[in-house]
Design a protein around this motif. Sequence first.
Motif, PDB file in Angstrom:
ATOM      1  N   PRO A  15      -1.816  -9.017 -20.459  1.00 63.96           N
ATOM      2  CA  PRO A  15      -1.296  -9.255 -21.295  1.00 63.96           C
ATOM      3  C   PRO A  15      -0.720  -9.608 -22.881  1.00 63.96           C
ATOM      4  N   GLY A  16       0.545  -9.794 -23.379  1.00 66.23           N
ATOM      5  CA  GLY A  16       1.243 -10.357 -24.559  1.00 66.23           C
ATOM      6  C   GLY A  16       1.436 -11.589 -23.723  1.00 66.23           C
ATOM      7  N   SER A  17       1.965 -12.429 -24.849  1.00 64.41           N
ATOM      8  CA  SER A  17       2.490 -14.010 -24.383  1.00 64.41           C
ATOM      9  C   SER A  17       4.151 -13.797 -23.239  1.00 64.41           C
ATOM     10  N   ASN A  18       4.935 -12.586 -23.360  1.00 61.16           N
ATOM     11  CA  ASN A  18       5.537 -12.294 -23.318  1.00 61.16           C
ATOM     12  C   ASN A  18       6.083 -11.283 -21.889  1.00 61.16           C
ATOM     13  N   SER A  19       4.885 -11.695 -21.723  1.00 55.61           N
ATOM     14  CA  SER A  19       4.839 -10.575 -20.263  1.00 55.61           C
ATOM     15  C   SER A  19       3.811 -11.141 -19.011  1.00 55.61           C
ATOM     16  N   THR A  20       3.786 -10.254 -18.058  1.00 59.44           N
ATOM     17  CA  THR A  20       3.212 -10.859 -17.436  1.00 59.44           C
ATOM     18  C   THR A  20       1.815  -9.887 -16.707  1.00 59.44           C
ATOM     19  N   GLY A  21       1.132 -10.476 -15.481  1.00 60.20           N
ATOM     20  CA  GLY A  21       0.104  -9.367 -15.707  1.00 60.20           C
ATOM     21  C   GLY A  21       1.189  -8.466 -14.198  1.00 60.20           C
ATOM     22  N   GLU A  22       2.133  -8.515 -13.117  1.00 59.19           N
ATOM     23  CA  GLU A  22       2.787  -7.523 -12.006  1.00 59.19           C
ATOM     24  C   GLU A  22       2.950  -6.436 -13.502  1.00 59.19           C
ATOM     25  N   ASN A  23       2.914  -6.055 -14.178  1.00 59.86           N
ATOM     26  CA  ASN A  23       3.705  -4.853 -15.206  1.00 59.86           C
ATOM     27  C   ASN A  23       2.589  -3.825 -15.433  1.00 59.86           C
ATOM     28  N   GLN A  24       1.332  -4.225 -14.955  1.00 58.20           N
ATOM     29  CA  GLN A  24       0.202  -3.848 -16.235  1.00 58.20           C
ATOM     30  C   GLN A  24      -0.371  -3.321 -14.251  1.00 58.20           C
ATOM     31  N   SER A  69       0.942  -1.505   0.064  1.00 56.41           N
ATOM     32  CA  SER A  69       0.412   0.044   0.347  1.00 56.41           C
ATOM     33  C   SER A  69       1.061   0.703  -0.294  1.00 56.41           C
ATOM     34  N   THR A  70       0.632   2.556  -0.615  1.00 57.74           N
ATOM     35  CA  THR A  70       1.240   3.216  -0.398  1.00 57.74           C
ATOM     36  C   THR A  70      -0.100   4.630   0.132  1.00 57.74           C
ATOM     37  N   SER A  71       0.320   5.747  -0.466  1.00 53.34           N
ATOM     38  CA  SER A  71      -0.550   6.633  -0.197  1.00 53.34           C
ATOM     39  C   SER A  71      -1.481   6.721  -1.780  1.00 53.34           C
ATOM     40  N   GLN A  72      -0.841   6.442  -2.815  1.00 48.72           N
ATOM     41  CA  GLN A  72      -2.377   6.056  -4.101  1.00 48.72           C
ATOM     42  C   GLN A  72      -3.239   5.358  -4.501  1.00 48.72           C
ATOM     43  N   GLY A  73      -2.642   3.773  -3.638  1.00 48.30           N
ATOM     44  CA  GLY A  73      -3.454   2.630  -3.757  1.00 48.30           C
ATOM     45  C   GLY A  73      -2.433   1.806  -3.588  1.00 48.30           C
ATOM     46  N   GLU A  74      -3.351   0.424  -3.711  1.00 49.99           N
ATOM     47  CA  GLU A  74      -2.897  -0.893  -3.000  1.00 49.99           C
ATOM     48  C   GLU A  74      -2.397  -1.579  -4.473  1.00 49.99           C
ATOM     49  N   THR A  75      -1.601  -2.632  -4.552  1.00 51.91           N
ATOM     50  CA  THR A  75      -1.171  -3.310  -5.516  1.00 51.91           C
ATOM     51  C   THR A  75      -1.070  -4.915  -4.879  1.00 51.91           C
ATOM     52  N   GLY A  76      -1.347  -5.973  -5.374  1.00 51.31           N
ATOM     53  CA  GLY A  76      -1.255  -7.199  -4.477  1.00 51.31           C
ATOM     54  C   GLY A  76      -1.904  -8.588  -6.011  1.00 51.31           C
ATOM     55  N   ARG A  77      -0.574  -9.966  -5.190  1.00 51.97           N
ATOM     56  CA  ARG A  77      -1.498 -10.956  -5.870  1.00 51.97           C
ATOM     57  C   ARG A  77      -2.483 -12.091  -5.717  1.00 51.97           C
ATOM     58  N   ARG A  78      -2.632 -12.378  -6.639  1.00 45.18           N
ATOM     59  CA  ARG A  78      -4.156 -14.060  -5.868  1.00 45.18           C
ATOM     60  C   ARG A  78      -3.516 -14.545  -6.488  1.00 45.18           C
ATOM     61  N   THR A  79      -4.325 -15.769  -6.024  1.00 50.19           N
ATOM     62  CA  THR A  79      -4.244 -17.046  -7.300  1.00 50.19           C
ATOM     63  C   THR A  79      -5.377 -18.158  -7.202  1.00 50.19           C
ATOM     64  N   VAL A  80      -5.834 -18.145  -9.064  1.00 43.58           N
ATOM     65  CA  VAL A  80      -7.019 -18.945  -8.649  1.00 43.58           C
ATOM     66  C   VAL A  80      -6.553 -20.170  -9.448  1.00 43.58           C
ATOM     67  N   ILE A  81      -7.353 -21.332  -8.758  1.00 44.88           N
ATOM     68  CA  ILE A  81      -7.058 -22.486 -10.381  1.00 44.88           C
ATOM     69  C   ILE A  81      -8.224 -22.494 -11.144  1.00 44.88           C
ATOM     70  N   GLY A  82      -6.914 -22.871 -11.919  1.00 48.48           N
ATOM     71  CA  GLY A  82      -7.502 -22.369 -13.669  1.00 48.48           C
ATOM     72  C   GLY A  82      -6.519 -23.820 -15.197  1.00 48.48           C
ATOM     73  N   GLY A  83      -6.625 -23.303 -16.017  1.00 52.79           N
ATOM     74  CA  GLY A  83      -5.548 -23.766 -16.936  1.00 52.79           C
ATOM     75  C   GLY A  83      -6.373 -24.208 -17.591  1.00 52.79           C
ATOM     76  N   LEU A  84      -6.313 -26.092 -18.029  1.00 56.41           N
ATOM     77  CA  LEU A  84      -6.070 -26.681 -19.269  1.00 56.41           C
ATOM     78  C   LEU A  84      -6.641 -27.309 -17.727  1.00 56.41           C
ATOM     79  N   ASN A  85      -8.347 -27.830 -18.665  1.00 59.32           N
ATOM     80  CA  ASN A  85      -8.694 -29.056 -17.384  1.00 59.32           C
ATOM     81  C   ASN A  85      -8.345 -28.365 -15.682  1.00 59.32           C
ATOM     82  N   ASP A  86      -8.154 -27.505 -15.490  1.00 58.16           N
ATOM     83  CA  ASP A  86      -8.402 -27.275 -13.680  1.00 58.16           C
ATOM     84  C   ASP A  86      -6.874 -27.192 -13.179  1.00 58.16           C
ATOM     85  N   SER A  87      -5.864 -27.933 -14.262  1.00 52.78           N
ATOM     86  CA  SER A  87      -5.088 -28.294 -14.042  1.00 52.78           C
ATOM     87  C   SER A  87      -3.631 -27.385 -13.328  1.00 52.78           C
TER      88      SER A  87
END
Length: 266
Positions: free
Chosen positions: A95-104, A50-68
Amino acid sequence: PKKVNSIVALIIIFGIISAIAYYIYNWYTNELIETTSNILIDKGWTTPKSTSQGETGRRTVIGGLNDSKNIDYFYFISSGLKNSKEPADILAIIPGSNSTGENQVKNTWADFARKNNFVIISPSFYFNMEDWNNGISYQFPAVWSGKTFLRMIDDFNKYHPVNKKRLFLMGWSAGAQFVTRFALLNPDMCVAVDSHAAGGYTYPDKSIPVKFFITVGSEDLGRKEAAHNFYNQLINAGIISSFKIYDNLGHDIFNEQITDLLNFLA
């Protein structure tokens, strides 16, 4: 002749030294990126920041092909929204295939979300060429990524209320394929779609109440024609759409494109 030989020798020595320096620099940079990434993902994102501007974080869900798989997504929520119980609109950045959510979820993206009262949700979908060749990679939300993305929305809704029927989608390259297809599959959930430099499209078969902004670089060979064809199909289907080609741009996305895409969603 001796002077010429000396100059040649100096050039060769300089070339060798430059090559060694370039190798060391790249090795060091890759090590630094890998180390920084490990710290950021494995430790720094475990607890919301958290900062004065807002909050960033990471969360996780089950997913992918066949929820694997466990699939991470990253989020940003401004301080103003964090302190409110009102449901927030979602800016989903894929993002594209060469990037991740953390950069966005920082910098330009976070500033825009804060000023326009969006929550950012940005998945880190996995990608491999075998899945792409078989038509089951995350570019195809009807297979698994769409369901996984909806789980992310439901999961975040437990953390902070969001408007599930007010999705603003933005994607580029592989992510652009996802957002256009997802909107066609789930038009009742989506308000607007930004698509930059997609490598493939599914054409609409009816009009939907979602507006599209399709962009591509003039030097992004193959994709320019595909993007224009998709735009024409949207117009023919009666879907509100805009189209822009960026001169002298290849398969890239820079501040100019990001600004235009975000302004379309504002």
